[in-house]
Write a protein that holds these residues in place. Structure first.
Motif, PDB file in Angstrom:
ATOM      1  N   GLY A  45       0.798  -1.221   0.000  1.00 36.23           N
ATOM      2  CA  GLY A  45       0.000   0.000   0.000  1.00 36.23           C
ATOM      3  C   GLY A  45       0.830   1.270   0.000  1.00 36.23           C
ATOM      4  N   VAL A  46       1.880   1.275  -0.832  1.00 33.96           N
ATOM      5  CA  VAL A  46       2.771   2.434  -0.891  1.00 33.96           C
ATOM      6  C   VAL A  46       2.725   3.068  -2.277  1.00 33.96           C
ATOM      7  CG1 VAL A  46       4.339   1.592   0.898  1.00 33.96           C
ATOM      8  CG2 VAL A  46       4.761   0.969  -1.500  1.00 33.96           C
ATOM      9  N   ALA A  47       3.292   4.259  -2.388  1.00 34.59           N
ATOM     10  CA  ALA A  47       3.346   4.980  -3.653  1.00 34.59           C
ATOM     11  C   ALA A  47       4.351   4.336  -4.607  1.00 34.59           C
ATOM     12  CB  ALA A  47       3.742   6.434  -3.397  1.00 34.59           C
ATOM     13  N   LYS A  48       4.170   4.631  -5.885  1.00 34.27           N
ATOM     14  CA  LYS A  48       5.055   4.086  -6.917  1.00 34.27           C
ATOM     15  C   LYS A  48       6.522   4.431  -6.646  1.00 34.27           C
ATOM     16  CE  LYS A  48       5.175   3.655 -11.891  1.00 34.27           C
ATOM     17  NZ  LYS A  48       4.162   2.633 -12.085  1.00 34.27           N
ATOM     18  N   MET A  49       6.790   5.660  -6.202  1.00 37.20           N
ATOM     19  CA  MET A  49       8.178   6.075  -5.956  1.00 37.20           C
ATOM     20  C   MET A  49       8.806   5.252  -4.820  1.00 37.20           C
ATOM     21  SD  MET A  49       9.917   8.090  -7.618  1.00 37.20           S
ATOM     22  CE  MET A  49      11.669   8.137  -7.552  1.00 37.20           C
ATOM     23  N   THR A  50       8.029   4.930  -3.803  1.00 33.84           N
ATOM     24  CA  THR A  50       8.522   4.104  -2.700  1.00 33.84           C
ATOM     25  C   THR A  50       8.879   2.710  -3.225  1.00 33.84           C
ATOM     26  OG1 THR A  50       7.154   5.332  -1.136  1.00 33.84           O
ATOM     27  CG2 THR A  50       7.938   3.170  -0.420  1.00 33.84           C
ATOM     28  N   ALA A  51       8.001   2.146  -4.046  1.00 34.47           N
ATOM     29  CA  ALA A  51       8.257   0.830  -4.637  1.00 34.47           C
ATOM     30  C   ALA A  51       9.499   0.878  -5.522  1.00 34.47           C
ATOM     31  CB  ALA A  51       7.049   0.375  -5.448  1.00 34.47           C
TER      32      ALA A  51
END
Length: 80
Positions: A45-51
């Motif tokens: 459940g994280v943002a694309k940038m975190t992934a």
């Protein structure tokens, strides 16, 4: 799925990279397993940038191999 227990003192991307690293080491993610940013986004459940940061860190460690247009995969013996 239960909400992950985040350590507020560490960036989430590092915690995700730690979890994926552990899964690679214990065989949960065998060689050639696709580790996609969208999979990480959905599971944690994280943002694309975190992934993206988590994948980049694992690639820098040599645990993942990224093929343009294909994705990032757990490195296997033949990938050396």
């Amino acid at each position: 799925m239960a909400e992950p227990q985040w350590d507020p003192k560490r960036p989430r991307w590092q915690q995700i990279a730690d979890a994926i690293r552990q899964r690679i080491q214990d065989g949960t993610y065998p060689p050639d397993t696709l580790i996609s940013e969208s999979r990480i986004q959905g599971e944690w459940g994280v943002a694309k940038m975190t992934a993206r940061k988590a994948v980049a860190a694992l690639r820098a460690e040599g645990l993942l191999v990224t093929t343009p247009g294909m994705g990032s995969f757990v490195k296997g013996e033949a990938d050396d």
